[in-house]
Design a protein around this motif. Sequence first.
Motif, PDB file in Angstrom:
ATOM      1  N   MET A   1       0.827  -1.213   0.000  1.00 34.79           N
ATOM      2  CA  MET A   1       0.000   0.000   0.000  1.00 34.79           C
ATOM      3  C   MET A   1       0.861   1.262   0.000  1.00 34.79           C
ATOM      4  O   MET A   1       0.568   2.226  -0.725  1.00 34.79           O
ATOM      5  CB  MET A   1      -0.950  -0.012   1.208  1.00 34.79           C
ATOM      6  N   LEU A   2       1.930   1.255   0.790  1.00 37.23           N
ATOM      7  CA  LEU A   2       2.793   2.432   0.845  1.00 37.23           C
ATOM      8  C   LEU A   2       3.512   2.662  -0.482  1.00 37.23           C
ATOM      9  O   LEU A   2       3.565   3.795  -0.986  1.00 37.23           O
ATOM     10  CB  LEU A   2       3.818   2.271   1.973  1.00 37.23           C
ATOM     11  N   CYS A   3       4.051   1.588  -1.055  1.00 32.95           N
ATOM     12  CA  CYS A   3       4.757   1.737  -2.335  1.00 32.95           C
ATOM     13  C   CYS A   3       3.800   2.112  -3.459  1.00 32.95           C
ATOM     14  O   CYS A   3       4.129   2.919  -4.329  1.00 32.95           O
ATOM     15  CB  CYS A   3       5.495   0.447  -2.679  1.00 32.95           C
ATOM     16  N   LEU A   4       2.594   1.540  -3.430  1.00 36.57           N
ATOM     17  CA  LEU A   4       1.618   1.879  -4.459  1.00 36.57           C
ATOM     18  C   LEU A   4       1.194   3.337  -4.350  1.00 36.57           C
ATOM     19  O   LEU A   4       0.984   4.011  -5.369  1.00 36.57           O
ATOM     20  CB  LEU A   4       0.402   0.956  -4.345  1.00 36.57           C
ATOM     21  N   SER A   5       1.090   3.844  -3.119  1.00 37.59           N
ATOM     22  CA  SER A   5       0.758   5.263  -2.950  1.00 37.59           C
ATOM     23  C   SER A   5       1.861   6.153  -3.508  1.00 37.59           C
ATOM     24  O   SER A   5       1.584   7.222  -4.073  1.00 37.59           O
ATOM     25  CB  SER A   5       0.525   5.570  -1.467  1.00 37.59           C
TER      26      SER A   5
END
Length: 251
Positions: free
Chosen positions: A167-171
């Motif tokens: 989720m963090l990398c996708l954001s």
Amino acid sequence: MCSETGSRYTGMLLLALATAAIVANLLLYFPNGQVLEPAYITDFVWFFHGFLGAGLLVLVPALMLLRGGGEDCCAHRCGMLFPVLLAIQGTVGAVYCVVISSLGLLSGPFCDTGSGNYTYPFRNDSLEDNYLFNQPTWTTCQEPEHIVLWNVVLFSILLGIGMVEAMLCLSQVISGLCDIYCGTCIRKGQVSTSRTWEFSSHFLPDLFHTISLLPSPHIPRGSFHPAVMQDAPYSSLSPQCPGHNRLSINV
């Protein structure tokens, strides 16, 4: 992605998660603290989903974000593409960790059921009868001791770490693409071109108009009047400035 403060906090969190993933993957090689032969270790541990997936592949974008989210990323759009590619790399590694951790949880550990032979006693279970929801069946594994609990806890930790990292990398990927295609930039001390042009178009005309009302040092004292300068044509002002073909305004 060009937001320096947000990128640093995200980088710190990703660094901590990647370190925890590497430690959790390392512990899977020592079930219940015992040192076993490689042939007796659960097969999904050898996919290195904690070391490689949620670890090294995420460490690279995390370190990049800690350096400031890509310095001078707003100078040109090509320079903003590299952090996006690193964030995509981190997303792929985190998703890989999620997939392998899920398979490791569903298949269960490699253990001795009491017959002296190591096997996967829970690998053919259906989802309704899965050992994860039937804790009394955990006693089926005799050796290594508490191997089922050991695997469930560590694979679950890796699963959670992978989901958060994804989720963090996708954001960061979405943020970086918005920066590239929309031209947004929120680095400290920088102002976008559109805002600079807006400032210039609103305030510079008023500034030049005010300067035009100031008396020129080339005009003799007593011969200047704002109304005359504002309303009279250029030809009527030229006799008041001998030796000059135009009115000079020194700013």
